[in-house]
Design an enzyme around this catalytic site. Structure first.
Site, PDB file in Angstrom:
ATOM      1  N   GLU A  50       0.809  -1.214   0.000  1.00 53.28           N
ATOM      2  CA  GLU A  50       0.000   0.000   0.000  1.00 53.28           C
ATOM      3  C   GLU A  50       0.846   1.270   0.000  1.00 53.28           C
ATOM      4  O   GLU A  50       0.460   2.279  -0.596  1.00 53.28           O
ATOM      5  CB  GLU A  50      -0.945   0.001   1.207  1.00 53.28           C
ATOM      6  CG  GLU A  50      -2.053  -1.037   1.138  1.00 53.28           C
ATOM      7  CD  GLU A  50      -1.668  -2.384   1.743  1.00 53.28           C
ATOM      8  OE1 GLU A  50      -2.557  -3.259   1.841  1.00 53.28           O
ATOM      9  OE2 GLU A  50      -0.480  -2.548   2.116  1.00 53.28           O
ATOM     10  N   GLN A 113      -9.674  -5.848  11.540  1.00 55.07           N
ATOM     11  CA  GLN A 113      -9.055  -4.909  10.614  1.00 55.07           C
ATOM     12  C   GLN A 113      -9.704  -3.523  10.665  1.00 55.07           C
ATOM     13  O   GLN A 113      -9.854  -2.838   9.651  1.00 55.07           O
ATOM     14  CB  GLN A 113      -9.064  -5.459   9.175  1.00 55.07           C
ATOM     15  CG  GLN A 113      -8.109  -6.642   9.002  1.00 55.07           C
ATOM     16  CD  GLN A 113      -7.808  -6.974   7.570  1.00 55.07           C
ATOM     17  OE1 GLN A 113      -8.640  -6.784   6.685  1.00 55.07           O
ATOM     18  NE2 GLN A 113      -6.617  -7.503   7.312  1.00 55.07           N
ATOM     19  N   LYS A 162     -17.757  -0.396   4.683  1.00 54.43           N
ATOM     20  CA  LYS A 162     -18.182  -1.443   3.753  1.00 54.43           C
ATOM     21  C   LYS A 162     -19.651  -1.300   3.360  1.00 54.43           C
ATOM     22  O   LYS A 162     -20.015  -1.456   2.186  1.00 54.43           O
ATOM     23  CB  LYS A 162     -17.936  -2.812   4.374  1.00 54.43           C
ATOM     24  CG  LYS A 162     -18.290  -3.976   3.458  1.00 54.43           C
ATOM     25  CD  LYS A 162     -17.963  -5.313   4.093  1.00 54.43           C
ATOM     26  CE  LYS A 162     -18.328  -6.460   3.152  1.00 54.43           C
ATOM     27  NZ  LYS A 162     -17.995  -7.786   3.749  1.00 54.43           N
ATOM     28  N   MET A 477      24.402   8.359   3.777  1.00 47.65           N
ATOM     29  CA  MET A 477      24.365   9.645   4.453  1.00 47.65           C
ATOM     30  C   MET A 477      24.547   9.477   5.957  1.00 47.65           C
ATOM     31  O   MET A 477      25.183  10.315   6.618  1.00 47.65           O
ATOM     32  CB  MET A 477      23.056  10.376   4.157  1.00 47.65           C
ATOM     33  CG  MET A 477      23.057  11.838   4.583  1.00 47.65           C
ATOM     34  SD  MET A 477      24.310  12.830   3.738  1.00 47.65           S
ATOM     35  CE  MET A 477      23.469  13.201   2.208  1.00 47.65           C
TER      36      MET A 477
END
Length: 577
Positions: A50, A113, A162, A477
């Site tokens: 994602e 979830q 949903k 770095m």
């Protein structure tokens, strides 16, 4: 006929002109994905993470100026977008991120979830909203795109429970968007613009600093006109790179921590700074108390909260950069006809002398590959026509220091947040937006591994992105700072021998190439550029190389450190004795 929320969402995206949605499926968004299944005018690009989806949408947005779109599921799917959203927020990139959510009746019950993505992203979005009624869905989507693109651009998140995607209602498309509390200012105050023109006319040592706002507003032409009309040198911030031609005689590079010597010296010695579409980031200003001590400051920005936030400003002008520069140029043209080319000759000569005194340079080698050499070769072979994305770290700095960008939207990088793993997924978004362009991600061996899984996305969709890894075996770095300021104690910055990037590329179905000697760099690049597939190039570079110039933390931007001249090895010195 009534439509489901999922169908309404798809119809809204189509009406907004969306061509690609970057995403990843999950339980609560299956109705949306099912609606996408038979959709021909909208393509879902399935990324492998994602975060990669949001960065790809970000890259698409930066390359086109349009709003990028990402679609993910609830819970971990939503929380995985946070880094990408914050990246876009810091750099003012227009995105609409659509997250799934558990059904409205389950919100707050710690359902499977479930995550409060509205609460989580409130600090890192321009706006976010949870749609709790399907009747409001079309309006919310319309407003999301309007807010993301107008004013100071930024990411907007819409949370979709949903049941909202399942419920039906009549589809009504809002033709106009009117938000009472949201009315960005576009036209600058005319009196302030006239004051700015007056200061420009009388300034002896002016400097323009151009930022990402010049790109966002499409003001490259107006910026060039201003600079050429007034003979004022132009420095571009990291986000502003490519909004002004890098080969132009008035271009003086990038200011700040790793900026060019003549840009930093010019700013510190200037009597007028014209800051355009930039926010005086700490990496640009260094020690604010010592920044541009002799200069009056004109600050043009569409975001009023950015003005006077970091530095004092004498002439604030709030509005769209393109519109304001149009007016400013007209005012300057109608002035007393001052011969700026004569007035500014001494100033430009001084800046040129500073550049000759400390040009951007490095110590060449015939034995080991210098990372700067790789970037120079990329520029030489592409003629500056490639679109460059970067990861973050040393590779990012070398990518702007040794490549000249003449075309807008040809340099894409994570500026404000400094997000490792940005470059590869962003390059995927760019390649979809610009299928005929050569797109190259200049990467480090540490940063590339943050989102290396997106190589699979490039392979599946046949996107011929090129990845040039400057492989030094370290988090470069971090190692540089440890060497310079922590007594060479390389605490956990060495990432060693893994993986074999050539074999890894092959495992994903891409092409892997490697160069270990300077003479192999050009042949590898030439071969990669000919191949119409994703290519990962592993350039094994000098691990000791550092990014210079460098302003140490707390220093003024003209208090710069430079690379020491190469010394003879200690063993040879002992042999002479």
């Amino acid at each position: 006929m009534k439509m489901t929320g999922a169908e309404i969402l798809i119809e809204c995206l189509k009406r907004e002109g969306v061509k690609y949605v970057f995403g990843y499926p999950g339980g609560v968004v299956l109705n949306i994905f099912d609606a996408l299944y038979k959709e021909k005018d909208l393509t879902l690009i399935l990324t492998r993470h994602e975060q990669g989806a949001v960065h790809a949408a970000d890259g698409y947005a930066r390359a086109t100026g349009k709003t990028g779109v990402a679609l993910v599921t609830s819970g971990p799917g939503a929380t995985n977008t946070v880094t990408g959203i914050t990246t876009a927020n810091m750099d003012s990139i227009p995105l609409v991120v659509l997250t799934g959510q558990v059904s409205t009746s389950m919100i707050g019950n710690d359902a499977f979830q479930e995550a409060d993505i509205i609460g989580i992203t409130r600090p890192c979005t321009k706006y976010n909203i949870l749609t709790d009624n399907v009747d409001h869905l079309a309006t919310h989507i319309r407003e999301a795109f309007h807010i993301a693109k107008t004013g100071r651009p930024g990411p907007v998140l819409v949370d979709l429970p949903k049941d909202i995607t399942v419920n039906r209602t009549e589809f009504v498309w809002p033709e106009k968007v009117e938000i009472r509390s949201y009315n960005p200012t576009y036209d600058g105050n005319k009196w302030m613009i006239e004051r700015a023109a007056h200061e420009i006319s009388k300034a002896r040592k002016p400097v323009i600093i151009a930022g990402g706002g010049c790109t966002a507003s499409g003001a490259s032409h107006e910026l060039l006109e201003l600079a050429e009309l007034t003979r004022i040198p132009v420095a571009c911030t990291l986000m502003g790179i490519s909004c002004f031609p890098g080969t132009h005689e008035l271009y003086i590079g990038t200011p700040g921590m790793h900026g060019t010597y003549h840009a930093n010296k010019s700013i510190q010695d200037s009597d007028l700074l014209i800051a355009i579409g930039m926010r005086f980031d700490d990496r640009v200003t260094g020690n604010v108390e010592k920044f541009a001590p002799h200069a009056k400051i004109v600050h043009i920005d569409i975001d009023p909260t950015s003005i006077r936030k970091s530095v004092r400003v004498d002439i604030p002008i709030v509005g769209d950069v393109k519109r304001i520069l149009n007016v400013l140029n007209k005012v300057l043209k109608s002035g007393a006809g001052e011969q700026w080319s004569e007035v500014r000759t001494a100033w430009l000569k001084q800046i040129s002398e500073w550049n000759k005194e400390r040009p951007m340079s490095y110590v060449h080698s015939d034995e080991v590959i210098k990372p700067q050499f790789v970037v120079e070769k990329i520029y030489e072979l592409t003629g500056g026509d490639a679109i460059i994305t970067t990861e973050v770290g040393q590779n990012q700095m070398w990518a702007w220091q040794y490549y000249k960008y003449d075309k807008p939207r040809h340099f894409l990088t994570s500026g404000g947040l400094g997000t490792m793993g940005y470059g590869l997924p962003a390059a995927i978004g760019v390649q979809l937006a610009k299928p005929d362009s050569l797109v190259i991600d200049i990467a480090g061996d540490g940063s590339i591994q943050m989102n290396i899984q997106e190589l699979a996305t490039a392979v599946v969709y046949k996107l011929p992105v090129k990845v040039a890894i400057l492989n030094n075996g370290y988090l470069g770095m971090v190692r540089q700072w440890q060497e310079m300021f922590f007594g060479e104690r390389y605490s956990h910055s060495e990432i060693g021998t893994g993986p074999d990037f050539v074999l890894l590329a092959q495992a994903y179905g891409a092409i892997g190439l490697r160069a270990t000697k300077p003479g192999e760099v050009e042949p590898v690049l030439r071969e990669a550029f000919k191949i119409k597939k994703p290519v990962m190039m592993d350039f094994v570079v000098d691990w000791k190389e550092k990014v210079f110039p460098m302003v140490p933390a707390g220093g003024a931007i003209d208090e710069m450190l430079f690379e020491e001249k190469e010394k003879k090895p200690e063993k040879k010195l002992k042999a002479v004795r």
